[in-house]
Structure formats: structure tokens, C-alpha cells
Design a protein around this motif. Structure first.
Motif, PDB file in Angstrom:
ATOM      1  N   LEU A 309      72.434  30.744   3.337  1.00  0.00           N
ATOM      2  CA  LEU A 309      71.426  31.756   3.017  1.00  0.00           C
ATOM      3  C   LEU A 309      72.153  33.052   2.702  1.00  0.00           C
ATOM      4  CD1 LEU A 309      68.357  32.255   2.871  1.00  0.00           C
ATOM      5  CD2 LEU A 309      68.463  33.059   5.228  1.00  0.00           C
ATOM      6  N   GLY A 310      72.075  33.467   1.440  1.00  0.00           N
ATOM      7  CA  GLY A 310      72.867  34.616   1.009  1.00  0.00           C
ATOM      8  C   GLY A 310      74.342  34.261   1.079  1.00  0.00           C
ATOM      9  N   ASP A 311      75.089  34.971   1.926  1.00  0.00           N
ATOM     10  CA  ASP A 311      76.501  34.643   2.116  1.00  0.00           C
ATOM     11  C   ASP A 311      76.767  34.073   3.503  1.00  0.00           C
ATOM     12  OD1 ASP A 311      75.992  36.894   3.566  1.00  0.00           O
ATOM     13  OD2 ASP A 311      77.600  38.112   2.701  1.00  0.00           O
ATOM     14  N   ARG A 312      75.699  33.646   4.211  1.00  0.00           N
ATOM     15  CA  ARG A 312      75.854  33.138   5.574  1.00  0.00           C
ATOM     16  C   ARG A 312      75.630  31.635   5.622  1.00  0.00           C
ATOM     17  NH1 ARG A 312      71.901  35.856   9.441  1.00  0.00           N
ATOM     18  NH2 ARG A 312      73.183  34.735  10.970  1.00  0.00           N
ATOM     19  N   GLY A 316      72.970  23.773  10.729  1.00  0.00           N
ATOM     20  CA  GLY A 316      72.811  23.386  12.119  1.00  0.00           C
ATOM     21  C   GLY A 316      72.168  24.427  13.004  1.00  0.00           C
ATOM     22  N   ARG A 317      71.715  25.555  12.439  1.00  0.00           N
ATOM     23  CA  ARG A 317      71.089  26.582  13.253  1.00  0.00           C
ATOM     24  C   ARG A 317      69.667  26.179  13.623  1.00  0.00           C
ATOM     25  NH1 ARG A 317      73.804  31.455  12.759  1.00  0.00           N
ATOM     26  NH2 ARG A 317      72.512  32.122  14.518  1.00  0.00           N
ATOM     27  N   SER A 318      69.143  26.773  14.691  1.00  0.00           N
ATOM     28  CA  SER A 318      67.815  26.431  15.198  1.00  0.00           C
ATOM     29  C   SER A 318      66.722  27.016  14.305  1.00  0.00           C
ATOM     30  CB  SER A 318      67.639  26.973  16.611  1.00  0.00           C
ATOM     31  OG  SER A 318      67.614  28.400  16.598  1.00  0.00           O
ATOM     32  N   ALA A 319      65.480  26.553  14.527  1.00  0.00           N
ATOM     33  CA  ALA A 319      64.345  27.080  13.773  1.00  0.00           C
ATOM     34  C   ALA A 319      64.175  28.566  14.023  1.00  0.00           C
ATOM     35  CB  ALA A 319      63.069  26.318  14.159  1.00  0.00           C
ATOM     36  N   ARG A 320      64.400  29.015  15.277  1.00  0.00           N
ATOM     37  CA  ARG A 320      64.263  30.433  15.589  1.00  0.00           C
ATOM     38  C   ARG A 320      65.298  31.253  14.820  1.00  0.00           C
ATOM     39  NH1 ARG A 320      64.356  32.307  21.761  1.00  0.00           N
ATOM     40  NH2 ARG A 320      62.580  30.841  21.755  1.00  0.00           N
ATOM     41  N   ALA A 321      66.513  30.725  14.718  1.00  0.00           N
ATOM     42  CA  ALA A 321      67.554  31.436  13.977  1.00  0.00           C
ATOM     43  C   ALA A 321      67.206  31.526  12.495  1.00  0.00           C
ATOM     44  CB  ALA A 321      68.899  30.742  14.172  1.00  0.00           C
ATOM     45  N   MET A 322      66.631  30.471  11.961  1.00  0.00           N
ATOM     46  CA  MET A 322      66.255  30.494  10.551  1.00  0.00           C
ATOM     47  C   MET A 322      65.119  31.492  10.307  1.00  0.00           C
ATOM     48  SD  MET A 322      68.504  28.478   9.437  1.00  0.00           S
ATOM     49  CE  MET A 322      68.151  27.998   7.752  1.00  0.00           C
ATOM     50  N   GLY A 326      65.064  35.100   7.930  1.00  0.00           N
ATOM     51  CA  GLY A 326      64.153  35.357   6.821  1.00  0.00           C
ATOM     52  C   GLY A 326      63.646  34.130   6.107  1.00  0.00           C
ATOM     53  N   VAL A 327      63.599  32.983   6.808  1.00  0.00           N
ATOM     54  CA  VAL A 327      63.092  31.749   6.210  1.00  0.00           C
ATOM     55  C   VAL A 327      61.660  31.517   6.691  1.00  0.00           C
ATOM     56  CG1 VAL A 327      63.386  29.256   5.975  1.00  0.00           C
ATOM     57  CG2 VAL A 327      65.397  30.752   6.067  1.00  0.00           C
ATOM     58  N   VAL A 415      63.256  33.727   1.954  1.00  0.00           N
ATOM     59  CA  VAL A 415      63.093  32.365   1.435  1.00  0.00           C
ATOM     60  C   VAL A 415      61.790  31.810   1.989  1.00  0.00           C
ATOM     61  CG1 VAL A 415      63.998  30.012   1.442  1.00  0.00           C
ATOM     62  CG2 VAL A 415      65.576  31.955   1.271  1.00  0.00           C
ATOM     63  N   MET A 416      61.019  31.139   1.138  1.00  0.00           N
ATOM     64  CA  MET A 416      59.822  30.449   1.597  1.00  0.00           C
ATOM     65  C   MET A 416      59.892  28.992   1.177  1.00  0.00           C
ATOM     66  SD  MET A 416      55.756  31.175   0.873  1.00  0.00           S
ATOM     67  CE  MET A 416      55.718  32.580   1.979  1.00  0.00           C
ATOM     68  N   VAL A 417      59.715  28.089   2.143  1.00  0.00           N
ATOM     69  CA  VAL A 417      59.639  26.654   1.874  1.00  0.00           C
ATOM     70  C   VAL A 417      58.172  26.256   2.007  1.00  0.00           C
ATOM     71  CG1 VAL A 417      60.413  24.355   2.546  1.00  0.00           C
ATOM     72  CG2 VAL A 417      61.962  26.307   2.775  1.00  0.00           C
ATOM     73  N   ALA A 418      57.538  25.935   0.882  1.00  0.00           N
ATOM     74  CA  ALA A 418      56.115  25.597   0.861  1.00  0.00           C
ATOM     75  C   ALA A 418      55.956  24.123   0.509  1.00  0.00           C
ATOM     76  CB  ALA A 418      55.377  26.468  -0.146  1.00  0.00           C
TER      77      ALA A 418
END
Length: 500
Positions: A309-312, A316-322, A326-327, A415-418
Motif C-alpha cells: 500500500l503506497g510504499d509500505r 500478513g498484517r491484521s484487518a485492524r492494521a489494514m 486506509g483500506v 483504498v476501497m475493496v467493494a
């Protein structure tokens, strides 16, 4: 059905509705979300009892006291929200509660029967798979198989084509027509007006609990039907987005993942979504769409590859981290993953905001601020409910989807996943959701739009990729993309070089 009246607290769901269903016809039932279609069909299927009116079958009055009595009379319904036991297999769900086999289940024989039925009606699903392992689209196929297994005389289909390619839709239409020719009455509930015109013998429109009228396809058109449904003219085409996409916001690099059955579901998927771009993903249900969305939103771990995401690198990150990164996520299962049915609109609206000010005040929630935030969210997309304290299970499908989308928009995502954002919605709600997605695109949000509605993808997305058996088998620019080409890719076919 004559003079059907059904009352709920503060709501007249059906107001003196008359409906004739003839043997051997395909009868389309149209109406806005909340117009009373589902209530009327639940009365016919024995789930509700009318406050007034009567039901006659072959001229004889009937008073169903349970769904079992309706099924025994030959009336079956495939519901919008499924009636399946998640811990059981596909075959066990199809056989469950039926008269035969009487004592011993006969699992092997049942599995063979279900497999043959699935093959006959082109509804592929593994008879030994457990329901919790299936996507929403695959679960819908199981519901259709349940009704077909019971050899119903009246079959009610609610949005049956949402998970099919254009070629498979035509095959389903052929199946529906052949069932009608054999004497089965089919009630076909859909919000896709072009399907109504293609398959129906007669069309009944409900509006605000009343029957607006019954017409034949040859005597009307899609715009007239939309006007009957919502009481105003509706824009059926979504205008193209303006501007050029910006830099890459979301990047997937050779991402693979497993399904809930520990089988490969994503295979080396690579894609890039830019700021202000809607990247479409097409595919028949069960080809990795759910797993793709869950990997990006932190609900499922990838077995290999990177999510950037961007430059990161957020692999494997959690839903809270995502969420914090900004997801936003509009999942396919709006009443299972997106919203909590037993909670109020206020509680659902602050599910992502209760940890931070102004709603979160240390370990406490400022419910006054939460209510104000909910009112703003509901106002954004005209979510209609008695009050913010209304439990969301009482909302129509369109209002559920608007509430979910408005909540995600309020987070100001990058980012939005619809996933299937307009599935099961009427033309008015569909227009509102599409306009909201377009507004997010114009605000610079990178949107991954996963849908089985190919017309929607062609209208909104550029480019459009196709998932088949977990692999991204093609990415087409909208300028060179047709519904027919997408359908072929979804079915596993390869396109000619000059068409790509």
C-alpha cells in the motif's frame, strides 16, 4: 393470491396485493427494496401468515402454517438470505428435511443425486464441501439445488443470475423456460430489467406495498418498468468517470492464498490499482474473488507474494492494521461480515470509529457523538430507517448496502475493496451506490471493484481483470472490452490475440 395484507410494527408491507401465477409461465416480480416483494413471497412460501387475504392453489383455498406445508404443496423458494446449515455439506443440506430417505441418510447415494442435479442444471458445486467453506454465490447454487431436488410446482427464484456468466445466464434461462414448458410456474425476482424482458411471460411491479400493475414484456420497456418501480425517471446508464488515474496506491505482487478447505484459491495474482481508478475484477463465484478481497483487507493471510500500500509492505498484517492504513471494505456478505444484524444502525456505524475521538473517549464511547456521526452517515446516502437506533436486520437490502458503503466512505479511505456492491438492489439503490463509487473515484480513492455483473463492470471500471481458478487470466482496457469477451474468459476460454 387475493387481497394480501401484511402488517409489521409501523409498516404496511403488503397492502391488498393481488397476484396470479399461472401454470407453465415465468412471472417476473419487480419493485424497489422494501416494496413488499419478499414479504409477499414469504407468505406464499409459508414463512409468514397474512393478516388479510387468501391463497388459492388450483382453485382451492390454502392456509399454510409452516414452510413445510408450502413445500409439501409444491411451493419452493430460494431466499435472498440463505437458509443453510453451515456445518453440513452441500449434499446434506439438499437432503435435509425431505421425506426421502426416510431413516438412513444414504450419503453416497445422496451425493451422487446432488452431483447429477448440479450437472444437469449447470450449477457446479462440490457435494462434499461444507457450506461455511463456500462463497455467497456457491451457497446460492445450493439453495437452487434444494428447490429443484424437491420437484416444486411453483419455484420462486430471488436474484438467481447474480453469480453466472452471460453464457450461463442464457443456459439458466433455457432451463427456466424448459421448466415452464413442463408445467412449473416460476416466479423470477430480479433487479436486472434486461433479464425481465428476456425471460418473463408477465411482469408484476410492486411499489410501497401495493401492486402497481402487471404487464407483458412486449407492451413495455426497461425505462417504463423503472418508472413504475420508483415513481420517477431513473438514469439507467452510469456516466464515465473523468480525469486520469494517479500513482499506484495498491500493488499485489505474485500473491497466492488458500481457501478455507486448505486448497489453492489464488495463484500468483499481480495487479496495480492507481489513485482515482476503478479496477474491475470479474469471475464466476468460487474462482478466488472472496480470497482476493480478504487478503487485501487483512482477513486472510497470503501463502506467498506481497501486498503493498503506497510504499509500505503490509503482507500478513491484521484487518485492524489494514483499516488504520486506509483500506475500506464493502464485503459480499453485508449481514455477516459487513454489518451485525442484531446491532443498531448507530452501533454498526461506529464499529471502526469507537476507538478514536470524537466517538471514542478513552475506554468509553460518547453515544451522543456516535448518534450524530450515524445521522451524518445515513444522510450521505439517504439511508432510510425509523431512527438511528433501528436494528439493521429490519432494514431493506438497499438500505443495508447504503449504510455499509456510507460507513466505509466516512473513514476517508485510500483504498476501497467493494465486492458485489449492488447485488440484490433495485434500480434506484443501484444508481445511488454506483454514483457513490464514482464520487470516491473522483476523490482519488483507488477502488478494486469485484462483481459478477458484467454490465456494471463495463460501465464503471477500467481496466477489467478476470479471475479463473484463482489466476488472473486477462486484464482488458475498457475500450477493448465486451461482455462477451469477459464471459468467455470467466468460463476458461482464451481470446484471439487481436481481441485483447
Amino acid at each position: 393470491m387475493r387481497g394480501i395484507v401484511k402488517l409489521f410494527p409501523g409498516v404496511v408491507a403488503n397492502d391488498g396485493v393481488d397476484l396470479d401465477i399461472h401454470q407453465g409461465e415465468v412471472h417476473a416480480l419487480l419493485g424497489e427494496n422494501g416494496a413488499g416483494k419478499t414479504t409477499l413471497m414469504r407468505i406464499l412460501a409459508g414463512l409468514y401468515r397474512p393478516d388479510e387475504g387468501e391463497i388459492r392453489l388450483d382453485g382451492k383455498p390454502l392456509g399454510f402454517r409452516s414452510p413445510r406445508q408450502a413445500i409439501d404443496a409444491g411451493i419452493g423458494m430460494v431466499h435472498q438470505h440463505f437458509r443453510l446449515v453451515e456445518s453440513l455439506t452441500v449434499a446434506e443440506n439438499v437432503l435435509l428435511g425431505w421425506h426421502t430417505p426416510r431413516f438412513l441418510l444414504g450419503k453416497r447415494a445422496g451425493e451422487r443425486q446432488v452431483q447429477e442435479l448440479a450437472r444437469r442444471y449447470r450449477l457446479p458445486v462440490h457435494p462434499r464441501a461444507r457450506i461455511w467453506q463456500l462463497s455467497v454465490g456457491e451457497q446460492q447454487r445450493v439453495e437452487i439445488l434444494k428447490a429443484l431436488y424437491r420437484r416444486v410446482r411453483v419455484l420462486i427464484l430471488d436474484e438467481p443470475t447474480a453469480v453466472l456468466t452471460p453464457q450461463e445466464v442464457e443456459e439458466l434461462f433455457d432451463t427456466v423456460r424448459s421448466m415452464a414448458q413442463e408445467g412449473t410456474a416460476v416466479v423470477f425476482i430480479t433487479h436486472k430489467l434486461e433479464e425481465v424482458m428476456a425471460v418473463a411471460d408477465r411482469i408484476t411491479v410492486l411499489r410501497r406495498g401495493r401492486r402497481e400493475g402487471t404487464v407483458q414484456p412486449g407492451a413495455t420497456d426497461a425505462r417504463a418498468l423503472a418508472r413504475m418501480m420508483v415513481g420517477r425517471d431513473v438514469v439507467l446508464e452510469t456516466p464515465p468517470g473523468g480525469g486520469s488515474p494517479g500513482g499506484v496506491v495498491l500493488k499485489l505482487d505474485s500473491v497466492s492464498a488458500q481457501s478455507d478447505r486448505a486448497l489453492p484459491s489464488l495463484r500468483d495474482v499481480s495487479l496495480e490499482v492507481r489513485a482515482g481508478q476503478i479496477f474491475g475484477i470479474a469471475g464466476v463465484a468460487g474462482n478466488g474473488q472472496r480470497e482476493l478481497a480478504e487478503v487485501i483487507t487483512g482477513l486472510r493471510r497470503a501463502t506467498s507474494g506481497r501486498v503493498v500500500l503506497g510504499d509500505r509492505d503490509l503482507s500478513g498484517r491484521s484487518a485492524r492494521a489494514m483499516i488504520r492504513s486506509g483500506v475500506a471494505h464493502v464485503p459480499e456478505d453485508r449481514l455477516g461480515t459487513g454489518l451485525i444484524a442484531s446491532m443498531t444502525a448507530v452501533e454498526n456505524s461506529v464499529l471502526k470509529a469507537y476507538r478514536r475521538p470524537p466517538v471514542g473517549q478513552g475506554p468509553f464511547v460518547d453515544w451522543g457523538e456516535a448518534r450524530r456521526m450515524t445521522e451524518d452517515i445515513m444522510r450521505t446516502l439517504d439511508v432510510r430507517a425509523a431512527s438511528p437506533e433501528t436494528r439493521v436486520r429490519l432494514l431493506s437490502g438497499g438500505n443495508l448496502q447504503r449504510l455499509l458503503l456510507a460507513r466505509e466512505m466516512s473513514e476517508r479511505p485510500r483504498v476501497m475493496v467493494a465486492v458485489h456492491p449492488t447485488r440484490g438492489l433495485d434500480v434506484g439503490a443501484t444508481d445511488a451506490v454506483r454514483q457513490a463509487l464514482r464520487a470516491q473515484q473522483e476523490a482519488g480513492v483507488a477502488i478494486l471493484l469485484i462483481s459478477e455483473d458484467l454490465d456494471e463492470l463495463v460501465a464503471l471500471a477500467d481496466p477489467i481483470g478476470v479471475l479463473f481458478e484463482g489466476a488472473l487470466v486477462g486484464v482488458l482496457p475498457r475500450s477493448r472490452c465486451t461482455v462477451e469477451d469477459l464471459g468467455l474468459l470467466m468460463a476458461g476460454a482464451k481470446l484471439q490475440e487481436d481481441s485483447v
